[in-house]
Design a protein around this motif. Structure first.
Motif, PDB file in Angstrom:
ATOM      1  N   GLN A 123       0.829  -1.201   0.000  1.00 47.47           N
ATOM      2  CA  GLN A 123       0.000   0.000   0.000  1.00 47.47           C
ATOM      3  C   GLN A 123       0.870   1.261   0.000  1.00 47.47           C
ATOM      4  OE1 GLN A 123      -2.410  -1.480   3.514  1.00 47.47           O
ATOM      5  NE2 GLN A 123      -4.084  -0.542   2.301  1.00 47.47           N
ATOM      6  N   ILE A 124       1.960   1.207   0.735  1.00 51.06           N
ATOM      7  CA  ILE A 124       2.860   2.360   0.775  1.00 51.06           C
ATOM      8  C   ILE A 124       3.481   2.586  -0.595  1.00 51.06           C
ATOM      9  CG2 ILE A 124       4.974   3.263   1.798  1.00 51.06           C
ATOM     10  CD1 ILE A 124       4.299   1.776   4.366  1.00 51.06           C
ATOM     11  N   ARG A 125       3.868   1.520  -1.256  1.00 49.07           N
ATOM     12  CA  ARG A 125       4.443   1.662  -2.604  1.00 49.07           C
ATOM     13  C   ARG A 125       3.416   2.251  -3.575  1.00 49.07           C
ATOM     14  NH1 ARG A 125       6.579  -3.628  -1.499  1.00 49.07           N
ATOM     15  NH2 ARG A 125       8.835  -3.573  -1.147  1.00 49.07           N
ATOM     16  N   ALA A 126       2.186   1.817  -3.468  1.00 44.53           N
ATOM     17  CA  ALA A 126       1.147   2.337  -4.343  1.00 44.53           C
ATOM     18  C   ALA A 126       0.918   3.826  -4.087  1.00 44.53           C
ATOM     19  CB  ALA A 126      -0.152   1.554  -4.142  1.00 44.53           C
ATOM     20  N   ALA A 127       0.942   4.203  -2.822  1.00 43.67           N
ATOM     21  CA  ALA A 127       0.764   5.617  -2.488  1.00 43.67           C
ATOM     22  C   ALA A 127       1.932   6.458  -2.989  1.00 43.67           C
ATOM     23  CB  ALA A 127       0.593   5.770  -0.980  1.00 43.67           C
ATOM     24  N   LEU A 128       3.136   5.919  -2.923  1.00 47.54           N
ATOM     25  CA  LEU A 128       4.306   6.620  -3.438  1.00 47.54           C
ATOM     26  C   LEU A 128       4.229   6.798  -4.954  1.00 47.54           C
ATOM     27  CD1 LEU A 128       7.139   4.950  -1.298  1.00 47.54           C
ATOM     28  CD2 LEU A 128       6.374   7.331  -1.177  1.00 47.54           C
ATOM     29  N   ALA A 129       3.692   5.823  -5.639  1.00 44.12           N
ATOM     30  CA  ALA A 129       3.512   5.943  -7.088  1.00 44.12           C
ATOM     31  C   ALA A 129       2.535   7.062  -7.410  1.00 44.12           C
ATOM     32  CB  ALA A 129       3.023   4.615  -7.661  1.00 44.12           C
ATOM     33  N   ILE A 130       1.472   7.180  -6.618  1.00 39.12           N
ATOM     34  CA  ILE A 130       0.513   8.272  -6.822  1.00 39.12           C
ATOM     35  C   ILE A 130       1.186   9.623  -6.556  1.00 39.12           C
ATOM     36  CG2 ILE A 130      -1.623   9.304  -5.940  1.00 39.12           C
ATOM     37  CD1 ILE A 130      -2.625   6.486  -5.356  1.00 39.12           C
ATOM     38  N   LEU A 131       2.002   9.672  -5.509  1.00 42.80           N
ATOM     39  CA  LEU A 131       2.707  10.904  -5.180  1.00 42.80           C
ATOM     40  C   LEU A 131       3.663  11.302  -6.308  1.00 42.80           C
ATOM     41  CD1 LEU A 131       3.470  13.156  -3.227  1.00 42.80           C
ATOM     42  CD2 LEU A 131       5.044  11.569  -2.099  1.00 42.80           C
ATOM     43  N   ALA A 132       4.366  10.329  -6.882  1.00 38.92           N
ATOM     44  CA  ALA A 132       5.289  10.623  -7.973  1.00 38.92           C
ATOM     45  C   ALA A 132       4.544  11.176  -9.178  1.00 38.92           C
ATOM     46  CB  ALA A 132       6.059   9.357  -8.355  1.00 38.92           C
ATOM     47  N   THR A 133       3.365  10.631  -9.450  1.00 38.38           N
ATOM     48  CA  THR A 133       2.566  11.114 -10.578  1.00 38.38           C
ATOM     49  C   THR A 133       2.085  12.544 -10.336  1.00 38.38           C
ATOM     50  OG1 THR A 133       1.832   8.858 -11.049  1.00 38.38           O
ATOM     51  CG2 THR A 133       0.539  10.662 -12.001  1.00 38.38           C
ATOM     52  N   SER A 134       1.726  12.843  -9.105  1.00 37.25           N
ATOM     53  CA  SER A 134       1.232  14.192  -8.784  1.00 37.25           C
ATOM     54  C   SER A 134       2.326  15.248  -8.878  1.00 37.25           C
ATOM     55  CB  SER A 134       0.621  14.204  -7.378  1.00 37.25           C
ATOM     56  OG  SER A 134       1.630  13.983  -6.392  1.00 37.25           O
ATOM     57  N   CYS A 135       3.596  14.813  -8.859  1.00 39.26           N
ATOM     58  CA  CYS A 135       4.715  15.772  -8.933  1.00 39.26           C
ATOM     59  C   CYS A 135       5.027  16.189 -10.367  1.00 39.26           C
ATOM     60  CB  CYS A 135       5.970  15.168  -8.301  1.00 39.26           C
ATOM     61  SG  CYS A 135       5.874  14.947  -6.522  1.00 39.26           S
ATOM     62  N   LYS A 136       4.435  15.524 -11.341  1.00 34.36           N
ATOM     63  CA  LYS A 136       4.709  15.865 -12.726  1.00 34.36           C
ATOM     64  C   LYS A 136       4.241  17.280 -13.030  1.00 34.36           C
ATOM     65  CE  LYS A 136       4.571  11.151 -14.548  1.00 34.36           C
ATOM     66  NZ  LYS A 136       3.916  10.203 -15.506  1.00 34.36           N
ATOM     67  N   GLY A 137       5.116  18.031 -13.658  1.00 38.17           N
ATOM     68  CA  GLY A 137       4.808  19.431 -13.949  1.00 38.17           C
ATOM     69  C   GLY A 137       5.095  20.361 -12.794  1.00 38.17           C
ATOM     70  N   ARG A 138       5.580  19.819 -11.683  1.00 34.93           N
ATOM     71  CA  ARG A 138       5.921  20.643 -10.521  1.00 34.93           C
ATOM     72  C   ARG A 138       7.424  20.904 -10.487  1.00 34.93           C
ATOM     73  NH1 ARG A 138       1.982  20.062  -6.568  1.00 34.93           N
ATOM     74  NH2 ARG A 138       2.999  21.867  -5.590  1.00 34.93           N
ATOM     75  N   ALA A 139       7.854  21.807  -9.624  1.00 32.94           N
ATOM     76  CA  ALA A 139       9.279  22.146  -9.529  1.00 32.94           C
ATOM     77  C   ALA A 139      10.059  21.111  -8.735  1.00 32.94           C
ATOM     78  CB  ALA A 139       9.452  23.524  -8.881  1.00 32.94           C
ATOM     79  N   PHE A 140       9.367  20.179  -8.111  1.00 31.88           N
ATOM     80  CA  PHE A 140      10.043  19.126  -7.342  1.00 31.88           C
ATOM     81  C   PHE A 140       9.586  17.767  -7.835  1.00 31.88           C
ATOM     82  CE2 PHE A 140       6.219  20.360  -5.105  1.00 31.88           C
ATOM     83  CZ  PHE A 140       5.610  19.167  -4.786  1.00 31.88           C
ATOM     84  N   GLU A 141      10.323  16.733  -7.419  1.00 38.36           N
ATOM     85  CA  GLU A 141      10.039  15.378  -7.859  1.00 38.36           C
ATOM     86  C   GLU A 141      10.265  14.411  -6.709  1.00 38.36           C
ATOM     87  OE1 GLU A 141      12.820  14.147 -10.858  1.00 38.36           O
ATOM     88  OE2 GLU A 141      14.546  14.917  -9.734  1.00 38.36           O
ATOM     89  N   LEU A 142       9.668  13.238  -6.829  1.00 40.37           N
ATOM     90  CA  LEU A 142       9.921  12.158  -5.884  1.00 40.37           C
ATOM     91  C   LEU A 142      11.038  11.307  -6.466  1.00 40.37           C
ATOM     92  CD1 LEU A 142       9.068  10.604  -3.293  1.00 40.37           C
ATOM     93  CD2 LEU A 142       7.579   9.225  -4.769  1.00 40.37           C
ATOM     94  N   LYS A 143      12.099  11.130  -5.708  1.00 43.18           N
ATOM     95  CA  LYS A 143      13.273  10.405  -6.186  1.00 43.18           C
ATOM     96  C   LYS A 143      13.604   9.283  -5.221  1.00 43.18           C
ATOM     97  CE  LYS A 143      16.835   9.859  -8.959  1.00 43.18           C
ATOM     98  NZ  LYS A 143      16.691   9.562 -10.403  1.00 43.18           N
ATOM     99  N   GLU A 144      13.838   8.089  -5.765  1.00 42.07           N
ATOM    100  CA  GLU A 144      14.287   6.971  -4.950  1.00 42.07           C
ATOM    101  C   GLU A 144      15.798   6.859  -5.052  1.00 42.07           C
ATOM    102  OE1 GLU A 144      13.581   2.169  -4.258  1.00 42.07           O
ATOM    103  OE2 GLU A 144      12.752   3.163  -6.035  1.00 42.07           O
ATOM    104  N   VAL A 145      16.463   6.934  -3.918  1.00 42.96           N
ATOM    105  CA  VAL A 145      17.916   6.801  -3.846  1.00 42.96           C
ATOM    106  C   VAL A 145      18.245   5.618  -2.951  1.00 42.96           C
ATOM    107  CG1 VAL A 145      18.397   9.229  -4.340  1.00 42.96           C
ATOM    108  CG2 VAL A 145      18.002   8.505  -1.973  1.00 42.96           C
ATOM    109  N   ALA A 146      19.517   5.454  -2.647  1.00 43.63           N
ATOM    110  CA  ALA A 146      19.938   4.268  -1.897  1.00 43.63           C
ATOM    111  C   ALA A 146      19.293   4.168  -0.525  1.00 43.63           C
ATOM    112  CB  ALA A 146      21.465   4.266  -1.759  1.00 43.63           C
ATOM    113  N   SER A 147      19.117   5.315   0.135  1.00 40.24           N
ATOM    114  CA  SER A 147      18.585   5.305   1.503  1.00 40.24           C
ATOM    115  C   SER A 147      17.066   5.302   1.550  1.00 40.24           C
ATOM    116  CB  SER A 147      19.118   6.513   2.279  1.00 40.24           C
ATOM    117  OG  SER A 147      20.528   6.452   2.371  1.00 40.24           O
ATOM    118  N   GLY A 148      16.404   5.480   0.412  1.00 42.45           N
ATOM    119  CA  GLY A 148      14.941   5.483   0.397  1.00 42.45           C
ATOM    120  C   GLY A 148      14.392   6.512  -0.565  1.00 42.45           C
ATOM    121  N   TYR A 149      13.266   7.115  -0.189  1.00 39.92           N
ATOM    122  CA  TYR A 149      12.571   8.084  -1.038  1.00 39.92           C
ATOM    123  C   TYR A 149      12.745   9.486  -0.465  1.00 39.92           C
ATOM    124  CZ  TYR A 149      10.278   4.001  -3.068  1.00 39.92           C
ATOM    125  OH  TYR A 149      10.018   2.792  -3.683  1.00 39.92           O
TER     126      TYR A 149
END
Length: 273
Positions: free
Chosen positions: A43-69
């Motif tokens: 469920q958390i992964r699904a919510a993160l996918a929704i959050l990443a989609t909502s960032c499109k066209g915004r000045a910030f983005e959701l990024k997954e790095v080694a330590s997390g999101y």
């Protein structure tokens, strides 16, 4: 708040990431919920996918790095956003970047192996700086005489360079394409002459030619005349060997043949110059 609603959960995760200021792993996010309300990791992964989609066209983005999101400003805005901080971005020497690249691509690697590849000694300050920045760490010791330390990169290194894992490193072939073209020799390319230098050359060419050979010859004569003034022509002060003690009677001095003394007596004074 209905945590079973993926959109509401996405909004809550956005708040978590904005407040955290650092990457959060899935496990760490799950720990932030009470056990009774804790959503599944799926469920958390699904919510993160929704959050990443909502960032499109915004000045910030959701990024997954080694330590997390994490939520971060998009790279294209970095030159302007960087003006918020008065201090200039840290610049790294070529030696430090080469050392860090070798550790990243050849890890685990020892300092001696880095020196063999680069062909020069590795400054101890470079290794110290990389360790202090938590970009590299000692992961063991090579089983050879001296047991040198082996270095490898850390999660902090991956986070800083926006990498999820080492597989995200660009291939070496791509890095070679970024290398500057070799500088051609002057004979291989027409190098433009600076305007100031060309103007001086043109001006010199318009001046009447000087009799350089005559001038140079006179200068040479003057220089020789100056040198001649310092030559020693009086040798009376030199020590004279006792002829009676060292030369047997009736023999001529060594190195002087019969009749040579007459040449010295008859020679005019000018020849001594």
């Amino acid at each position: 708040m209905n945590l079973n609603d993926p959109k509401e959960l996405a909004s809550l995760l956005e708040a978590y990431l904005l407040a955290s200021g650092k990457p959060l792993s899935l496990e760490r996010i799950a720990e932030l919920f009470e056990e009774a309300e804790r959503p599944e990791l799926a469920q958390i992964r699904a919510a993160l996918a929704i959050l990443a989609t909502s960032c499109k066209g915004r000045a910030f983005e959701l990024k997954e790095v080694a330590s997390g999101y994490r939520l971060q400003v998009r790279e294209r805005f970095a030159p302007w956003v960087g003006r918020l901080w008065e201090e200039r971005p840290q610049r790294y020497s070529r030696a430090m970047l080469e050392t860090l690249a070798l550790i990243a691509y050849r890890q685990p690697i020892t300092r001696g192996e880095i020196e063999d590849i680069r062909g020069v000694a590795v400054n101890s300050q470079i290794v110290k700086t990389l360790i202090e920045r938590e970009w590299i760490r000692v992961v063991g010791y090579r089983d050879v005489p001296g047991r040198p330390a082996m270095f490898a990169t850390t999660k902090g290194f991956l986070d800083h360079f926006n990498l999820k894992n080492l597989d995200d490193l660009p291939p070496l072939a791509a890095l070679r394409e970024l290398e500057p073209e070799p500088v051609l020799a002057l004979d291989d390319v027409d190098v433009p002459v600076p305007e100031g230098l060309q103007a001086r050359a043109d001006l010199a060419g318009e001046e009447p030619a000087e009799p350089r050979e005559e001038t140079s010859f006179r200068s040479l004569l003057a220089e020789l005349d100056t040198m001649e003034q310092g030559l020693k022509i009086d040798f009376d002060d030199l020590p004279v060997a006792d002829a009676d003690a060292e030369q047997p009677a009736g023999e001529e001095p060594a190195g002087v043949e019969a009749g040579d003394e007459a040449l010295f007596d008859e020679a005019p004074d000018e020849t001594r110059h």
